[in-house]
Design an enzyme around this catalytic site. Structure first.
Site, PDB file in Angstrom:
ATOM      1  N   GLY A  24       0.842  -1.204   0.000  1.00 51.66           N
ATOM      2  CA  GLY A  24       0.000   0.000   0.000  1.00 51.66           C
ATOM      3  C   GLY A  24       0.873   1.249   0.000  1.00 51.66           C
ATOM      4  O   GLY A  24       0.534   2.269   0.601  1.00 51.66           O
ATOM      5  N   GLY A  69      -0.559   4.802  -0.929  1.00 50.39           N
ATOM      6  CA  GLY A  69      -1.685   5.346  -0.167  1.00 50.39           C
ATOM      7  C   GLY A  69      -1.265   6.496   0.738  1.00 50.39           C
ATOM      8  O   GLY A  69      -0.119   6.954   0.712  1.00 50.39           O
ATOM      9  N   GLN A  70      -2.220   6.946   1.568  1.00 49.83           N
ATOM     10  CA  GLN A  70      -1.974   8.138   2.392  1.00 49.83           C
ATOM     11  C   GLN A  70      -0.776   7.949   3.325  1.00 49.83           C
ATOM     12  O   GLN A  70       0.086   8.808   3.419  1.00 49.83           O
ATOM     13  CB  GLN A  70      -3.226   8.483   3.223  1.00 49.83           C
ATOM     14  CG  GLN A  70      -3.138   9.865   3.866  1.00 49.83           C
ATOM     15  CD  GLN A  70      -4.061  10.051   5.070  1.00 49.83           C
ATOM     16  OE1 GLN A  70      -4.618   9.089   5.596  1.00 49.83           O
ATOM     17  NE2 GLN A  70      -4.217  11.279   5.507  1.00 49.83           N
ATOM     18  N   ILE A 102      -0.696  -1.837  -6.092  1.00 47.69           N
ATOM     19  CA  ILE A 102      -1.551  -2.637  -6.974  1.00 47.69           C
ATOM     20  C   ILE A 102      -1.757  -1.865  -8.279  1.00 47.69           C
ATOM     21  O   ILE A 102      -1.701  -0.620  -8.273  1.00 47.69           O
ATOM     22  CB  ILE A 102      -2.919  -2.991  -6.319  1.00 47.69           C
ATOM     23  CG1 ILE A 102      -3.599  -1.742  -5.761  1.00 47.69           C
ATOM     24  CG2 ILE A 102      -2.771  -4.074  -5.272  1.00 47.69           C
ATOM     25  CD1 ILE A 102      -5.040  -1.977  -5.359  1.00 47.69           C
ATOM     26  N   TYR A 152     -15.496  -1.799   8.817  1.00 43.46           N
ATOM     27  CA  TYR A 152     -14.104  -1.369   9.051  1.00 43.46           C
ATOM     28  C   TYR A 152     -13.687  -1.746  10.474  1.00 43.46           C
ATOM     29  O   TYR A 152     -12.629  -2.342  10.690  1.00 43.46           O
ATOM     30  CB  TYR A 152     -14.035   0.141   8.852  1.00 43.46           C
ATOM     31  CG  TYR A 152     -12.664   0.755   9.007  1.00 43.46           C
ATOM     32  CD1 TYR A 152     -11.662   0.501   8.080  1.00 43.46           C
ATOM     33  CD2 TYR A 152     -12.390   1.629  10.053  1.00 43.46           C
ATOM     34  CE1 TYR A 152     -10.414   1.091   8.203  1.00 43.46           C
ATOM     35  CE2 TYR A 152     -11.149   2.227  10.177  1.00 43.46           C
ATOM     36  CZ  TYR A 152     -10.167   1.959   9.251  1.00 43.46           C
ATOM     37  OH  TYR A 152      -8.931   2.550   9.373  1.00 43.46           O
ATOM     38  N   LYS A 172     -10.903  -4.326  11.941  1.00 39.69           N
ATOM     39  CA  LYS A 172      -9.784  -3.820  12.761  1.00 39.69           C
ATOM     40  C   LYS A 172      -9.652  -4.615  14.059  1.00 39.69           C
ATOM     41  O   LYS A 172      -8.546  -4.942  14.481  1.00 39.69           O
ATOM     42  CB  LYS A 172      -9.941  -2.318  13.033  1.00 39.69           C
ATOM     43  CG  LYS A 172      -9.649  -1.455  11.817  1.00 39.69           C
ATOM     44  CD  LYS A 172      -8.217  -1.631  11.326  1.00 39.69           C
ATOM     45  CE  LYS A 172      -7.926  -0.965  10.011  1.00 39.69           C
ATOM     46  NZ  LYS A 172      -6.639  -1.352   9.422  1.00 39.69           N
TER      47      LYS A 172
HETATM   48  C1  AKB Z   1     -11.163   6.553   8.755  1.00 40.42           C
HETATM   49  O1  AKB Z   1     -11.725   7.622   9.006  1.00 40.42           O
HETATM   50  O2  AKB Z   1     -11.732   5.559   8.290  1.00 40.42           O
HETATM   51  C2  AKB Z   1      -9.696   6.419   9.104  1.00 40.42           C
HETATM   52  C3  AKB Z   1      -9.509   5.910  10.503  1.00 40.42           C
HETATM   53  C4  AKB Z   1      -9.722   6.797  11.634  1.00 40.42           C
HETATM   54  O3  AKB Z   1      -9.170   4.775  10.679  1.00 40.42           O
HETATM   55  N1  AKB Z   1      -9.045   7.680   8.939  1.00 40.42           N
END
Ligand code: AKB
Length: 320
Positions: A8, A11-12, A35, A143, A147
């Site tokens: 990655g 990415g940022q 990628i 997400y 995590k």
């Molecule tokens: C998001 O906002 O999804 C990310 C994070 C806080 O993990 N920047």
């Protein structure tokens, strides 16, 4: 860390971390993994090797690890929170199956692995103020689910197989180099572009919504420092709360208006992002990271705002 693979790398976080590692550890080979469609450009491309490294392709990753004698993997492939709500199966595939590929390779080839977690690993039942290191983690977004699972799987590979997994829970990250995309905290980056260009900013997060945030140089330092830390000092591994500043939209707008008084803002709250933001901590307690490996931020809100505006003006070629 001798030979490092950054997955990655465009990415940022990856675009800046790859360059920092190449600058600060010149004796290392730092491979920029990407990628197709997200190829490295400019200095990222010319300053070291680059390889297609799709987390979902275990053989491809294993070949890179073999070819360069990789001993450390930064696994930065992820869909951020709002995008993951749009494409939950894709998020699971990248974040979980991708991680499993990396951990299996790390187990076989004895690599250390850094996979970031996030404030997104917490949920509505987590204590929101001074969120402790060890507390309830029942996130309601995909997400967040990935995590928490990342943290658990990384700890599992450490305790069962001895894989050297380490991680931090990143706050929203603010930087002027590469834009984030699809995150809940992205507004805190996007507002700078509007402010510097003299455009009205449409804010998707409601006033009064506090979230932890961090300036990118601190986040990069954390990613380097935790991988260099003496593991004998660790009581935790996956993942450490790290904090630098916490603000709600009106507070960052006020901080920007000290330098750009004309900043205009209108609210158009995005219900998906707002629901996620409401479920995240207002402010994390990062005492364990400070005590166990010396985490310490350099930038508070004002220092970050000053630096962001100055650098974004240079990047966009906009005079004061
Ligand atoms: C998001 O906002 O999804 C990310 C994070 C806080 O993990 N920047």
């Amino acid at each position: 860390m001798k030979n490092i693979l950054v997955i990655g790398s465009t990415g940022q976080i990856g675009s800046e971390l790859t360059m920092k590692l190449r600058r600060e550890v010149p004796e290392s080979t730092v491979v920029a993994g990407y990628i197709p469609g997200f190829e490295p450009k400019g200095e990222l491309l010319t300053s070291g090797p680059a390889e297609v490294a799709d987390v979902c392709n275990r053989q491809q990753l294993a070949d890179i690890v073999e070819k360069y004698g990789i001993d450390t993997i930064y696994n930065l492939a992820a869909l951020l929170s709002a995008t993951a709500e749009k494409y939950p199966l894709k998020a699971w595939d990248i974040q979980m199956n991708g991680l499993l590929n990396i951990l299996e390779i790390a187990r076989e080839k004895h690599c250390a692995v850094f996979t970031p977690s996030s404030i997104g690993s917490f949920g509505p039942s987590t204590p929101h103020d001074n969120t402790p290191q060890d507390t309830i983690q029942r996130p309601t977004s995909m997400y967040g689910v990935t995590k928490v699972a990342t943290e658990l799987l990384s700890d599992y590979y450490n305790t069962k197989y001895g894989v050297d997994t380490r991680s931090v829970r990143f706050p929203g990250l603010i930087s002027y180099t590469t834009l984030p995309g699809g995150g809940t905290t992205d507004y805190a980056v996007e507002v700078f572009y509007a402010a510097v260009k003299g455009e009205e900013f449409v804010c998707p997060i409601a006033p009064g919504t506090y979230m932890d945030m961090m300036y990118m140089p601190d986040a990069l330092q954390a990613a380097v420092d935790i991988m260099n830390a003496d593991p004998k000092c660790f009581k935790h591994r996956n993942s450490f709360n790290i904090a630098a500043m916490s603000f709600e939209p009106e507070e960052i707008f006020a901080a920007i208006r000290k330098y750009i008084p004309g900043l205009k803002v209108r609210y158009e709250v995005d219900p998906v992002r707002q629901k996620i933001a409401d479920s995240w901590p207002n402010k994390m307690d990062d005492t364990c990271a400070r005590e166990e490996w010396g985490w310490c931020e350099k930038y508070g809100l004002d220092e970050m705002v000053r630096d962001m505006i100055a650098n974004l003006r240079i990047k966009l070629g906009i005079a004061e």
